[in-house]
Design an enzyme around this catalytic site. Structure first.
Site, short mmCIF file in Angstrom:
data_model
loop_
_atom_site.label_atom_id
_atom_site.label_comp_id
_atom_site.label_asym_id
_atom_site.label_seq_id
_atom_site.Cartn_x
_atom_site.Cartn_y
_atom_site.Cartn_z
N HIS A 166 -19.75 3.27 10.92
CA HIS A 166 -19.20 2.99 9.59
C HIS A 166 -19.36 1.52 9.24
O HIS A 166 -19.55 0.68 10.13
CB HIS A 166 -17.70 3.34 9.57
CG HIS A 166 -17.42 4.78 9.82
ND1 HIS A 166 -17.41 5.31 11.08
CD2 HIS A 166 -17.17 5.80 8.98
CE1 HIS A 166 -17.16 6.61 11.01
NE2 HIS A 166 -17.01 6.93 9.74
N ASN B 153 -5.08 13.37 3.38
CA ASN B 153 -3.83 12.71 2.91
C ASN B 153 -3.96 12.45 1.42
O ASN B 153 -5.06 12.50 0.86
CB ASN B 153 -3.64 11.37 3.64
CG ASN B 153 -4.84 10.45 3.50
OD1 ASN B 153 -5.82 10.58 4.24
ND2 ASN B 153 -4.78 9.56 2.53
N ALA C 55 -13.65 12.72 6.08
CA ALA C 55 -12.22 12.83 5.81
C ALA C 55 -11.94 11.87 4.66
O ALA C 55 -12.51 10.79 4.60
CB ALA C 55 -11.44 12.41 7.05
N MET D 68 -14.18 6.03 3.61
CA MET D 68 -14.87 4.84 4.13
C MET D 68 -16.28 5.17 4.62
O MET D 68 -16.83 4.44 5.45
CB MET D 68 -14.06 4.25 5.29
CG MET D 68 -12.62 3.89 4.94
SD MET D 68 -11.72 3.32 6.39
CE MET D 68 -10.02 3.43 5.82
N SER D 69 -16.85 6.27 4.12
CA SER D 69 -18.17 6.65 4.67
C SER D 69 -19.04 7.33 3.62
O SER D 69 -18.79 7.21 2.43
CB SER D 69 -17.97 7.57 5.87
OG SER D 69 -17.36 8.77 5.46
N HIS E 78 -15.41 10.54 17.02
CA HIS E 78 -16.86 10.54 16.76
C HIS E 78 -17.59 10.55 18.10
O HIS E 78 -17.48 9.62 18.88
CB HIS E 78 -17.26 9.31 15.96
CG HIS E 78 -16.68 9.29 14.58
ND1 HIS E 78 -17.30 9.89 13.52
CD2 HIS E 78 -15.53 8.80 14.12
CE1 HIS E 78 -16.55 9.74 12.45
NE2 HIS E 78 -15.47 9.08 12.79
N HIS F 173 -5.09 6.69 11.56
CA HIS F 173 -6.26 7.47 11.98
C HIS F 173 -5.82 8.78 12.64
O HIS F 173 -6.45 9.82 12.45
CB HIS F 173 -7.14 6.64 12.92
CG HIS F 173 -8.47 7.27 13.20
ND1 HIS F 173 -9.37 7.62 12.19
CD2 HIS F 173 -9.07 7.65 14.36
CE1 HIS F 173 -10.44 8.17 12.73
NE2 HIS F 173 -10.29 8.21 14.03
N SER G 265 -14.91 12.46 10.42
CA SER G 265 -13.75 12.31 11.30
C SER G 265 -12.98 13.61 11.41
O SER G 265 -12.61 14.22 10.41
CB SER G 265 -12.79 11.26 10.73
OG SER G 265 -13.41 10.01 10.71
N TYR H 297 -17.03 -0.38 8.31
CA TYR H 297 -15.90 -1.20 8.75
C TYR H 297 -16.13 -1.66 10.19
O TYR H 297 -15.38 -2.47 10.71
CB TYR H 297 -14.55 -0.46 8.63
CG TYR H 297 -14.48 0.90 9.29
CD1 TYR H 297 -14.40 1.04 10.66
CD2 TYR H 297 -14.48 2.05 8.51
CE1 TYR H 297 -14.33 2.29 11.26
CE2 TYR H 297 -14.41 3.31 9.09
CZ TYR H 297 -14.34 3.42 10.47
OH TYR H 297 -14.29 4.65 11.05
N GLU H 298 -17.18 -1.10 10.83
CA GLU H 298 -17.49 -1.51 12.20
C GLU H 298 -18.54 -2.61 12.23
O GLU H 298 -18.61 -3.39 13.18
CB GLU H 298 -18.03 -0.31 12.99
CG GLU H 298 -17.03 0.80 13.15
CD GLU H 298 -17.67 2.03 13.76
OE1 GLU H 298 -17.77 2.09 14.99
OE2 GLU H 298 -18.07 2.92 13.00
#
Ligand code: HPA
Length: 277
Positions: free
Chosen positions: A88, A240, A118, A216-217, A66, A252, A35, A90-91
């Protein structure tokens, strides 16, 4: 499931298209851009761009930041494949598109996968917009992309991941970072499923587990690549502090904004690293 055609057939067809796009360049390394790190794609010379939509079985992307393009060309003179975007967990729970993507690149002759993402920092000394070399991971996705019938064509049913993040490549990354004067932290990446960011309690849990960054990846990508025998190396761009460790409000947009601040060092590091990996 997106499995309209036999997986092997899609891998073979996509690998054929990638191989043709290579025009004899024989890239040894593929780079998955995380990201906000897509800017590296613009640095590729003599580029041939393939849209994921033209590569059978590749993911159809939905997340801002992306692009969904595979680029073959040269980064500072070194042949590379760049994968700008991935799906990902989460998708979708469907690991099929990610498996197709990584196995196709491997079948096209690429031996090493460079992962980037990220991530949120779990440690005060690993600051926002700085880079962290991934030394190991904790898979907290509740999912392993290799669950299901094993396809012996690509790799064995059971496989070790004690050295998932290649020790030799990591040593070279550290050398390159030192030569370039780039601060490169090292640490353990904890993969959460998302799409919500973590709670402060989850962040404290990940700290107590020995994690240094959360995201998350990359963990599924690493597992798929190791399964088929690729070497893996990876860098997190810290966007962050983990939830509760600072007053920032996570979003995001915030991730993309701070990834952009770390992108220059990331691009410099990767450009130098591909020469020695
Ligand atoms: N948590 C999970 N994923 C992330 C974060 C985070 O704090 N920052 C960027 N990706």
């Amino acid at each position: 499931m997106t499995e309209q055609q036999p997986h092997e057939e899609n891998v073979r067809r996509s690998a054929g298209r990638i191989h043709a796009a290579c025009r004899g360049l024989a890239p040894k390394i593929a780079i998955i851009l995380g990201s906000g790190l897509g800017g590296l794609a613009a640095k590729i010379d003599d580029a041939v761009v393939l849209n994921y939509g033209d590569l059978p079985g590749f993911p159809i992307l939905t997340v801002a930041g992306h692009a969904g393009q595979l680029i073959v060309g040269k980064l500072d003179g070194v042949p590379v494949v760049v994968l700008n975007g991935r799906k990902h967990f989460y998708e979708t729970s469907d690991s099929y598109p990610l498996k197709t993507m990584i196995r196709a690149v491997h079948t096209a002759g690429v031996a090493t996968l460079f992962l980037s993402n990220a991530a949120g920092s779990l440690r005060p000394h690993i600051g926002v917009s700085q880079l962290m070399l991934i030394t190991d991971h904790i898979n907290f996705l509740g999912l392993n992309p290799l669950v299901g019938p094993n396809d012996d064509t690509f790799g064995p049913r059971f496989f070790p991941v004690a050295d998932a993040w290649d020790p030799n490549l990591r040593a070279r990354m550290k050398q390159v970072a030192a030569q370039q004067g780039i601060t490169l932290h090292e640490g353990v990446y904890v993969a959460f499923r998302g799409p919500s960011f973590e709670t402060p309690a989850e962040i404290r849990m990940a700290q107590s587990w020995g994690g240094d960054a959360v995201g998350m990846s990359s963990v599924p990508d690493c597992l798929i690549a190791r399964h088929c025998g690729m070497k893996v190396v990876g860098v997190s761009c810290i966007t962050n502090m983990g939830a509760g460790l600072s007053d920032e409000k996570l979003s995001h947009a915030h991730t993309l904004e701070n990834a952009a601040k770390g992108a220059a060092a990331f691009e410099r590091l990767v450009s130098a690293a591909v020469k020695v990996l």
